[in-house]
Design a protein around this motif. Structure first.
Motif, PDB file in Angstrom:
ATOM      1  N   ALA A 117       0.717  -1.345   0.133  1.00 24.24           N
ATOM      2  CA  ALA A 117       0.081  -0.078   0.065  1.00 24.24           C
ATOM      3  C   ALA A 117       0.915   1.182  -0.018  1.00 24.24           C
ATOM      4  N   PHE A 118       1.900   1.132   0.779  1.00 25.44           N
ATOM      5  CA  PHE A 118       2.975   2.433   0.856  1.00 25.44           C
ATOM      6  C   PHE A 118       3.403   2.393  -0.504  1.00 25.44           C
ATOM      7  N   ARG A 120       2.049   1.718  -3.326  1.00 21.60           N
ATOM      8  CA  ARG A 120       0.870   2.254  -4.405  1.00 21.60           C
ATOM      9  C   ARG A 120       0.826   3.836  -3.787  1.00 21.60           C
ATOM     10  N   TYR A 121       0.804   4.412  -2.679  1.00 24.57           N
ATOM     11  CA  TYR A 121       0.844   5.550  -2.381  1.00 24.57           C
ATOM     12  C   TYR A 121       1.999   6.402  -2.898  1.00 24.57           C
ATOM     13  N   CYS A 125       0.726   9.122  -5.315  1.00 24.79           N
ATOM     14  CA  CYS A 125       0.897  10.823  -4.856  1.00 24.79           C
ATOM     15  C   CYS A 125       2.237  11.301  -4.985  1.00 24.79           C
ATOM     16  N   SER A 215      -3.217   5.314   3.531  1.00 20.48           N
ATOM     17  CA  SER A 215      -2.472   5.415   2.340  1.00 20.48           C
ATOM     18  C   SER A 215      -3.566   5.601   1.372  1.00 20.48           C
ATOM     19  N   TYR A 216      -4.780   4.851   1.523  1.00 20.96           N
ATOM     20  CA  TYR A 216      -5.738   4.751   0.316  1.00 20.96           C
ATOM     21  C   TYR A 216      -6.686   6.057   0.458  1.00 20.96           C
ATOM     22  N   ALA A 218      -5.276   9.080   1.290  1.00 24.09           N
ATOM     23  CA  ALA A 218      -4.336   9.926   0.345  1.00 24.09           C
ATOM     24  C   ALA A 218      -4.444   9.486  -1.163  1.00 24.09           C
ATOM     25  N   ILE A 219      -4.336   8.357  -1.220  1.00 27.06           N
ATOM     26  CA  ILE A 219      -4.792   7.965  -2.950  1.00 27.06           C
ATOM     27  C   ILE A 219      -5.963   8.614  -3.509  1.00 27.06           C
ATOM     28  N   CYS A 239      -3.879   0.686  -8.383  1.00 27.34           N
ATOM     29  CA  CYS A 239      -4.164   0.412  -6.966  1.00 27.34           C
ATOM     30  C   CYS A 239      -5.426  -0.575  -6.734  1.00 27.34           C
TER      31      CYS A 239
END
Length: 310
Positions: A117-118, A120-121, A125, A215-216, A218-219, A239
């Motif tokens: 997840a990090f 993908r963030y 972002c 994280s998601y 923020a995404i 994602c």
């Protein structure tokens, strides 16, 4: 009727009260296991052989595939034996090994999904700084942290669980040697073990899941700021596969480890446990291959290379 256990072993009751269901589950579990072996091995091969997939995302995906292969192989062969015949026994040593590996790999997957997840963030972002932030050394460090945390968790929790004073019948109301089922088998005081499991659940389940949700969040904000619909679809597409995997895995694990104490919840927990032990490892490769154009292109390149005339 289930055979009696030896003093040094356990009975894995599983779904022995529903013998008609066991035969159906045998076919389902066997097919899922074969799909797990095929799909995850294919992802490992593609991630290794195709230079275009030598990126952080596919490095973590290959870790997940290797983990799923080991995870299912730890429990599925024993599960198939128990589902096929009347003998449901497992030795104490076999139970210890199964619990140790099951805990270590399950914990590692929880942490690894948060690491992904990090990744993908940063990709969504901070795209301009992605290569600088998520460099190969950091990828190896994050993967190592996930595996070490899994090992430490298992080293701490496995011995304390198997040192419980178990009831003489040694009947584990589950299809694998798992912490909640073994705690229920104890005829002594399990307060320490329940506290230990609750603390571990917070650090291994709640904290990583919270980081994934942050994280998601923020995404999602970053995607909504993209003006073009095509750009939003592309950003979300990077994602979506991971988000589906996270939803399937965490929902089933939480249903097993954070369930209330009642017979209905325990019976339901066995099905959820079966799903995250057998179902999600077989679905993960399908989710990543069917929804990922790069993996499908890599597969086509590999197949085309194999059929090219020499």
């Amino acid at each position: 009727m289930v055979n009696q256990s030896s003093p040094m072993g356990f009975l894995l009751l599983g779904f022995s009260e529903q013998p008609h269901l066991e035969k159906i589950l045998f076919v389902v579990v066997l097919c899922s296991y074969l799909l797990t072996l095929l799909g995850n091995t294919l992802i490992l091969l593609l991630s290794t052989l195709d230079p275009r997939l030598h990126s952080p995302m596919y490095f973590f995906l290959s870790n997940l595939s290797f983990l799923d292969l080991c995870f299912t192989t730890t429990c599925v062969p024993q599960m198939l034996l128990n589902l096929w015949g009347p003998t449901k026994t497992i030795s104490f040593l076999g139970c210890f090994v199964q619990l140790f590996i099951f805990l270590a790999l399950g914990t590692t997957e929880c942490i690894l999904l948060a690491v992904m997840a990090f990744d993908r963030y940063v990709a969504v972002c901070r795209p301009l700084h992605y290569a600088t932030i998520v460099h190969p050394r950091l990828c190896w460090q994050l993967a190592a942290v996930a595996w070490v945390i899994g090992l430490v968790e298992s080293v701490v929790q496995t011995p304390s669980t198997l040192h419980l004073p178990f009831c003489p019948h040694h009947q584990v109301d589950d299809f694998v040697c798992e912490v909640p089922a073994l705690i229920r088998l104890s005829c002594g005081d399990t307060t320490y073990n329940e506290i230990q499991m609750a603390v571990a659940s917070v650090f291994i389940l709640v904290v990583p899941l919270s980081l994934i949700l942050v994280s998601y969040g923020a995404i999602a904000r970053a995607v909504l700021r993209i003006r073009s619909a095509k750009g939003r679809r592309k950003a979300f597409g990077t994602c979506s596969s991971h988000l589906i995997v996270v939803t399937l895995f965490y929902s089933s694990v939480i249903a097993v480890y954070l369930q209330p104490k009642n017979p209905y919840a325990q019976e339901r927990g066995k099905f959820f446990g079966l799903f995250y032990a057998v179902g999600t490892p077989s679905l993960n490769p399908l989710i990543y291959t069917l929804r990922n154009k790069e993996v499908k292109r890599a597969l086509k390149r590999l197949l085309w290379k194999e059929v090219e005339p020499t």
